[in-house]
Design a protein around this motif. Structure first.
Motif, PDB file in Angstrom:
ATOM      1  N   ARG A 182      -6.450  25.687 -15.617  1.00 56.31           N
ATOM      2  CA  ARG A 182      -7.361  25.543 -16.758  1.00 56.31           C
ATOM      3  C   ARG A 182      -7.140  24.199 -17.451  1.00 56.31           C
ATOM      4  NH1 ARG A 182     -12.337  26.192 -18.701  1.00 56.31           N
ATOM      5  NH2 ARG A 182     -12.305  25.646 -20.903  1.00 56.31           N
ATOM      6  N   MET A 183      -5.886  23.777 -17.550  1.00 57.46           N
ATOM      7  CA  MET A 183      -5.612  22.494 -18.196  1.00 57.46           C
ATOM      8  C   MET A 183      -6.303  21.348 -17.462  1.00 57.46           C
ATOM      9  SD  MET A 183      -1.556  22.813 -19.083  1.00 57.46           S
ATOM     10  CE  MET A 183      -0.915  24.237 -19.964  1.00 57.46           C
ATOM     11  N   MET A 184      -6.228  21.359 -16.135  1.00 54.32           N
ATOM     12  CA  MET A 184      -6.873  20.300 -15.362  1.00 54.32           C
ATOM     13  C   MET A 184      -8.381  20.324 -15.554  1.00 54.32           C
ATOM     14  SD  MET A 184      -4.691  20.016 -11.789  1.00 54.32           S
ATOM     15  CE  MET A 184      -4.929  21.741 -11.289  1.00 54.32           C
ATOM     16  N   ARG A 185      -8.963  21.504 -15.587  1.00 56.42           N
ATOM     17  CA  ARG A 185     -10.403  21.613 -15.800  1.00 56.42           C
ATOM     18  C   ARG A 185     -10.799  21.096 -17.185  1.00 56.42           C
ATOM     19  NH1 ARG A 185     -12.852  25.443 -12.017  1.00 56.42           N
ATOM     20  NH2 ARG A 185     -11.233  25.952 -10.481  1.00 56.42           N
ATOM     21  N   LYS A 186      -9.986  21.407 -18.185  1.00 57.77           N
ATOM     22  CA  LYS A 186     -10.282  20.920 -19.536  1.00 57.77           C
ATOM     23  C   LYS A 186     -10.098  19.402 -19.610  1.00 57.77           C
ATOM     24  CE  LYS A 186      -9.742  22.111 -24.382  1.00 57.77           C
ATOM     25  NZ  LYS A 186      -9.902  20.736 -24.866  1.00 57.77           N
ATOM     26  N   MET A 187      -9.069  18.885 -18.918  1.00 55.72           N
ATOM     27  CA  MET A 187      -8.896  17.433 -18.857  1.00 55.72           C
ATOM     28  C   MET A 187     -10.145  16.766 -18.300  1.00 55.72           C
ATOM     29  SD  MET A 187      -5.095  16.994 -17.262  1.00 55.72           S
ATOM     30  CE  MET A 187      -3.682  17.873 -17.920  1.00 55.72           C
ATOM     31  N   PHE A 188     -10.686  17.354 -17.246  1.00 56.75           N
ATOM     32  CA  PHE A 188     -11.883  16.800 -16.607  1.00 56.75           C
ATOM     33  C   PHE A 188     -13.048  16.765 -17.588  1.00 56.75           C
ATOM     34  CE2 PHE A 188     -15.913  17.355 -14.481  1.00 56.75           C
ATOM     35  CZ  PHE A 188     -15.874  16.448 -13.442  1.00 56.75           C
ATOM     36  N   MET A 189     -13.319  17.891 -18.226  1.00 54.26           N
ATOM     37  CA  MET A 189     -14.453  17.960 -19.145  1.00 54.26           C
ATOM     38  C   MET A 189     -14.246  17.066 -20.361  1.00 54.26           C
ATOM     39  SD  MET A 189     -15.483  22.025 -18.964  1.00 54.26           S
ATOM     40  CE  MET A 189     -13.828  22.642 -19.302  1.00 54.26           C
ATOM     41  N   ASP A 190     -13.040  17.100 -20.926  1.00 52.74           N
ATOM     42  CA  ASP A 190     -12.761  16.289 -22.111  1.00 52.74           C
ATOM     43  C   ASP A 190     -12.870  14.799 -21.807  1.00 52.74           C
ATOM     44  OD1 ASP A 190     -12.368  18.574 -23.540  1.00 52.74           O
ATOM     45  OD2 ASP A 190     -10.181  18.393 -23.690  1.00 52.74           O
TER      46      ASP A 190
END
Length: 359
Positions: free
Chosen positions: A197-205
């Motif tokens: 989830r952290m990697m996915r949020k990094m991508f979106m952010d």
């Protein structure tokens, strides 16, 4: 193509005319189509006429009662499309004559998920006003495509890679009587949390924090944000062994990085990509695994950074599936991290056994 070893393999470029011609020599040429679902109701409460693009290979067959007998649903990964499953390492190996999914025997369906490929998506014009779809919406739309658009009332097999693997878990518990067998590839049947989830949020952010993104109302792609997002994708899909083999020096490593970024800057559409990554936010099959009736074989690879074996999640959760089996492939010279899901010859023996078991 070097970058395929570590780039998130759901991200694919358009096949050349020559590649398409060669593929048609191996198996029946795909047929493309579109199906519009009128007044599709998203889980968010939003409603719109929704177009689902798809490809089919082969001919649908039915038994004496009219029930479909040879339909196979194969689903793609995040930011990809059904075309990604036409790459030679997947389609040529499986769909060829006498292949495990011989196109002369099976009717193979390759849909573009909501927000992907040529299906309805934010970049069609609605931008960030597009309905906030999730995986349940995507699976329900696929079910409607099959039942109302293609006349398929039963699946011989449902399978998918990465996001498509997660969709396979959802299919298996949401429509437990609809398929004979299921094979999720490169996925876990639990809520996306921790590093994933952290990697996915990094991508979106990374995209949304770029001022040039402008709340989704941009004139030019937000290059700085997309570049940072590309770094995340490249790590998510990386294979340390293959990357070291292909880039053993500083110069080759940096060249490989640059070529990867350039490919993704050309391919990714910012709003579509944000939606695609955020669609996993509600995914969590864990409470529903006991509903699954069909024999299911889940296959992951030990060098998959997204679904690493040390979590021991797959081996634990599969115990809840009545006819479930978990396979974690060892790292070899042929595995490609998360991208192992599209190299069919590596996991083909498990598909063969599953098809024979459910014949």
């Amino acid at each position: 193509m070097h970058i395929r070893s570590f780039i998130f393999v759901s991200i694919v470029m358009v096949f050349s005319a020559l590649s398409a011609a060669l593929a048609q020599e191996v198996y029946t040429a795909p047929v493309e189509g579109d199906f519009v679902i009128e007044d599709f109701a998203f889980g968010s409460g939003e409603i719109m006429d929704l177009n689902i693009h798809y490809r089919t290979v082969g001919t649908l067959r039915r038994d004496a009662s009219g029930r479909a007998t040879n339909a196979v649903l194969a689903m793609h990964g995040t930011t990809g499309s059904g075309a990604s499953l036409l790459r030679p390492s997947f389609a040529d190996y499986l769909f060829k004559k006498d292949g495990l999914l011989d196109a002369e025997k099976y009717f193979i369906i390759l849909p573009d998920g909501i927000g992907h490929g040529d299906s309805s998506k934010p970049s069609d014009g609605m931008g960030m006003d597009f309905p906030k779809y999730d995986y349940d919406d995507m699976v329900r739309a696929q079910h409607t495509l099959l039942t109302e658009g293609l006349g398929v009332d039963h699946l011989r097999l449902v399978m998918g890679t990465s996001m498509g693997g997660m969709h396979t878990w959802v299919w298996a518990y949401m429509y437990p009587d609809f398929m004979d067998a299921a094979m999720p590839l490169a996925s876990l049947p639990v809520e996306i949390a921790g590093r994933n989830r952290m990697m996915r949020k990094m991508f979106m952010d990374a995209i949304m924090d770029d001022p040039e993104w402008n709340g989704g109302d941009y004139d030019e792609k937000p290059v700085e944000g997309l570049t940072a997002a590309s770094y995340v994708i490249m790590l998510m899909g990386s294979s340390p062994l293959q990357m070291q083999k292909e880039a053993p020096t500083r110069e080759t490593s940096e060249a490989l990085l640059q070529s990867g970024v350039e490919r993704m800057l050309a391919y990714l559409e910012p709003n579509d990509a944000i939606y695609a990554f955020d669609a996993s936010r509600n995914y969590n099959p864990a409470p529903h695994l006991k509903k699954i009736k069909a024999p299911l074989v889940a296959v992951n690879s030990a060098d998959d950074l997204i679904n690493p074996p040390e979590l021991n999640i797959l081996e634990t959760e599969i115990e809840k599936v009545q006819h479930g089996e978990a396979i974690v492939l060892p790292i070899t010279d042929e595995t490609r991290g998360h991208g192992t899901h599209t190299i069919a010859k590596i996991w083909a023996p498990y598909l063969k056994a599953l098809l024979e078991k459910t014949e």
